[in-house]
Design a protein around this motif. Structure first.
Motif, PDB file in Angstrom:
ATOM      1  N   VAL A  42     -10.088 125.858  80.416  1.00  0.00           N
ATOM      2  CA  VAL A  42     -10.241 125.305  79.065  1.00  0.00           C
ATOM      3  C   VAL A  42     -11.304 126.086  78.300  1.00  0.00           C
ATOM      4  CG1 VAL A  42     -10.998 123.293  77.721  1.00  0.00           C
ATOM      5  CG2 VAL A  42      -9.406 122.991  79.636  1.00  0.00           C
ATOM      6  N   ASP A  43     -12.447 126.340  78.935  1.00  0.00           N
ATOM      7  CA  ASP A  43     -13.533 127.073  78.275  1.00  0.00           C
ATOM      8  C   ASP A  43     -13.085 128.474  77.860  1.00  0.00           C
ATOM      9  OD1 ASP A  43     -15.152 124.859  78.647  1.00  0.00           O
ATOM     10  OD2 ASP A  43     -16.206 125.706  80.386  1.00  0.00           O
ATOM     11  N   GLY A  44     -12.346 129.157  78.737  1.00  0.00           N
ATOM     12  CA  GLY A  44     -11.843 130.493  78.405  1.00  0.00           C
ATOM     13  C   GLY A  44     -10.849 130.454  77.258  1.00  0.00           C
ATOM     14  N   ALA A  45      -9.982 129.462  77.268  1.00  0.00           N
ATOM     15  CA  ALA A  45      -9.002 129.321  76.195  1.00  0.00           C
ATOM     16  C   ALA A  45      -9.678 128.977  74.869  1.00  0.00           C
ATOM     17  CB  ALA A  45      -7.965 128.260  76.562  1.00  0.00           C
ATOM     18  N   LEU A  46     -10.724 128.150  74.928  1.00  0.00           N
ATOM     19  CA  LEU A  46     -11.483 127.826  73.714  1.00  0.00           C
ATOM     20  C   LEU A  46     -12.109 129.087  73.123  1.00  0.00           C
ATOM     21  CD1 LEU A  46     -13.303 124.516  74.708  1.00  0.00           C
ATOM     22  CD2 LEU A  46     -11.716 124.822  72.798  1.00  0.00           C
ATOM     23  N   GLU A  47     -12.676 129.911  73.969  1.00  0.00           N
ATOM     24  CA  GLU A  47     -13.300 131.154  73.506  1.00  0.00           C
ATOM     25  C   GLU A  47     -12.245 132.067  72.875  1.00  0.00           C
ATOM     26  OE1 GLU A  47     -16.038 133.663  72.302  1.00  0.00           O
ATOM     27  OE2 GLU A  47     -16.488 131.740  73.236  1.00  0.00           O
ATOM     28  N   PHE A  48     -11.092 132.182  73.520  1.00  0.00           N
ATOM     29  CA  PHE A  48     -10.001 133.008  72.992  1.00  0.00           C
ATOM     30  C   PHE A  48      -9.551 132.483  71.628  1.00  0.00           C
ATOM     31  CE2 PHE A  48      -5.456 133.910  72.500  1.00  0.00           C
ATOM     32  CZ  PHE A  48      -5.460 135.292  72.578  1.00  0.00           C
ATOM     33  N   ALA A  49      -9.386 131.172  71.510  1.00  0.00           N
ATOM     34  CA  ALA A  49      -8.953 130.566  70.247  1.00  0.00           C
ATOM     35  C   ALA A  49      -9.980 130.826  69.147  1.00  0.00           C
ATOM     36  CB  ALA A  49      -8.727 129.070  70.433  1.00  0.00           C
ATOM     37  N   LYS A  50     -11.249 130.730  69.489  1.00  0.00           N
ATOM     38  CA  LYS A  50     -12.305 130.990  68.496  1.00  0.00           C
ATOM     39  C   LYS A  50     -12.257 132.439  68.040  1.00  0.00           C
ATOM     40  CE  LYS A  50     -15.349 127.385  70.259  1.00  0.00           C
ATOM     41  NZ  LYS A  50     -16.553 127.099  71.055  1.00  0.00           N
ATOM     42  N   GLN A  51     -12.045 133.372  68.969  1.00  0.00           N
ATOM     43  CA  GLN A  51     -11.946 134.792  68.615  1.00  0.00           C
ATOM     44  C   GLN A  51     -10.749 135.051  67.704  1.00  0.00           C
ATOM     45  OE1 GLN A  51     -11.835 136.995  72.285  1.00  0.00           O
ATOM     46  NE2 GLN A  51     -13.952 136.515  72.809  1.00  0.00           N
ATOM     47  N   GLN A  52      -9.654 134.316  67.950  1.00  0.00           N
ATOM     48  CA  GLN A  52      -8.448 134.464  67.132  1.00  0.00           C
ATOM     49  C   GLN A  52      -8.598 133.765  65.783  1.00  0.00           C
ATOM     50  OE1 GLN A  52      -5.672 136.303  68.097  1.00  0.00           O
ATOM     51  NE2 GLN A  52      -7.054 136.912  69.729  1.00  0.00           N
ATOM     52  N   GLY A  53      -9.529 132.813  65.705  1.00  0.00           N
ATOM     53  CA  GLY A  53      -9.718 132.041  64.488  1.00  0.00           C
ATOM     54  C   GLY A  53      -8.631 131.001  64.277  1.00  0.00           C
ATOM     55  N   VAL A  54      -8.024 130.553  65.374  1.00  0.00           N
ATOM     56  CA  VAL A  54      -6.919 129.596  65.299  1.00  0.00           C
ATOM     57  C   VAL A  54      -7.249 128.386  66.175  1.00  0.00           C
ATOM     58  CG1 VAL A  54      -4.462 129.220  65.750  1.00  0.00           C
ATOM     59  CG2 VAL A  54      -5.249 131.463  64.974  1.00  0.00           C
ATOM     60  N   PRO A  55      -7.379 127.202  65.578  1.00  0.00           N
ATOM     61  CA  PRO A  55      -7.617 126.010  66.408  1.00  0.00           C
ATOM     62  C   PRO A  55      -6.378 125.686  67.236  1.00  0.00           C
ATOM     63  CG  PRO A  55      -7.411 125.409  64.091  1.00  0.00           C
ATOM     64  CD  PRO A  55      -7.328 126.895  64.154  1.00  0.00           C
ATOM     65  N   MET A  56      -6.589 125.438  68.512  1.00  0.00           N
ATOM     66  CA  MET A  56      -5.469 125.246  69.433  1.00  0.00           C
ATOM     67  C   MET A  56      -5.586 123.952  70.225  1.00  0.00           C
ATOM     68  SD  MET A  56      -4.969 129.000  71.085  1.00  0.00           S
ATOM     69  CE  MET A  56      -4.809 130.467  70.098  1.00  0.00           C
ATOM     70  N   ASN A  57      -4.449 123.535  70.752  1.00  0.00           N
ATOM     71  CA  ASN A  57      -4.387 122.484  71.752  1.00  0.00           C
ATOM     72  C   ASN A  57      -4.256 123.197  73.094  1.00  0.00           C
ATOM     73  OD1 ASN A  57      -4.164 119.900  70.189  1.00  0.00           O
ATOM     74  ND2 ASN A  57      -2.507 121.067  69.264  1.00  0.00           N
ATOM     75  N   ILE A  58      -5.088 122.828  74.048  1.00  0.00           N
ATOM     76  CA  ILE A  58      -5.150 123.518  75.329  1.00  0.00           C
ATOM     77  C   ILE A  58      -4.834 122.532  76.440  1.00  0.00           C
ATOM     78  CG2 ILE A  58      -6.647 124.795  76.913  1.00  0.00           C
ATOM     79  CD1 ILE A  58      -8.326 125.428  74.249  1.00  0.00           C
ATOM     80  N   THR A  59      -3.827 122.866  77.237  1.00  0.00           N
ATOM     81  CA  THR A  59      -3.409 122.008  78.338  1.00  0.00           C
ATOM     82  C   THR A  59      -3.492 122.768  79.643  1.00  0.00           C
ATOM     83  OG1 THR A  59      -1.865 120.812  76.905  1.00  0.00           O
ATOM     84  CG2 THR A  59      -1.506 120.634  79.269  1.00  0.00           C
ATOM     85  N   VAL A  60      -4.050 122.126  80.656  1.00  0.00           N
ATOM     86  CA  VAL A  60      -4.088 122.670  82.017  1.00  0.00           C
ATOM     87  C   VAL A  60      -3.393 121.651  82.909  1.00  0.00           C
ATOM     88  CG1 VAL A  60      -5.539 123.484  83.917  1.00  0.00           C
ATOM     89  CG2 VAL A  60      -6.280 123.840  81.543  1.00  0.00           C
ATOM     90  N   VAL A  61      -2.440 122.123  83.716  1.00  0.00           N
ATOM     91  CA  VAL A  61      -1.730 121.230  84.629  1.00  0.00           C
ATOM     92  C   VAL A  61      -2.073 121.593  86.070  1.00  0.00           C
ATOM     93  CG1 VAL A  61       0.166 120.746  83.038  1.00  0.00           C
ATOM     94  CG2 VAL A  61       0.351 122.678  84.606  1.00  0.00           C
TER      95      VAL A  61
END
Length: 119
Positions: A42-61
């Motif tokens: 989740v933390d890595g995906a949040l960082e990636f989303a911030k770099q892209q400038g796109v707010p995302m929904n992140i799911t881990v299963v």
């Protein structure tokens, strides 16, 4: 009725310490990820989303395709919650990344048309 309710509450209260002391590793599927590992994803995906400038929904299963962790960034589309969860589960059930699934679902490939199956 009150006695039954009291007995149930007392039974639960007495069982909680035993459950807390239980070895949770026996409750996990083989090869499953821990909550700490899911949080790193989740933390890595949040960082990636911030770099892209796109707010995302992140799911881990987990290993069984069940929800392990979820994060909806401020401003992420509400409609993408369901998409995020289904995308994560599909990637797990097919045991390949979304990029691989996307390539395999192109015209002429082995999974062409998968996006219109199973709702």
């Amino acid at each position: 009725m009150r006695r039954l309710l009291l007995a149930c509450i007392l039974s639960l209260a007495l069982a909680l310490p035993a459950f807390a002391a239980a070895d949770v590793s026996k409750l996990q599927l083989p090869g499953d990820l821990t909550l700490a590992q899911a949080q790193k994803v989740v933390d890595g995906a949040l960082e990636f989303a911030k770099q892209q400038g796109v707010p995302m929904n992140i799911t881990v299963v987990d290993a069984g395709g069940n929800l392990k962790a979820f994060c909806r960034m401020d401003g992420a589309f509400l409609g993408s919650i369901d998409v995020s969860m289904k995308k994560a589960k599909t990637a797990r059930l097919f045991n390949m990344s979304s990029a691989q699934l996307g390539a395999a679902s192109q015209p002429g490939q082995e999974l062409f048309g998968i996006e219109v199956t199973n709702n």
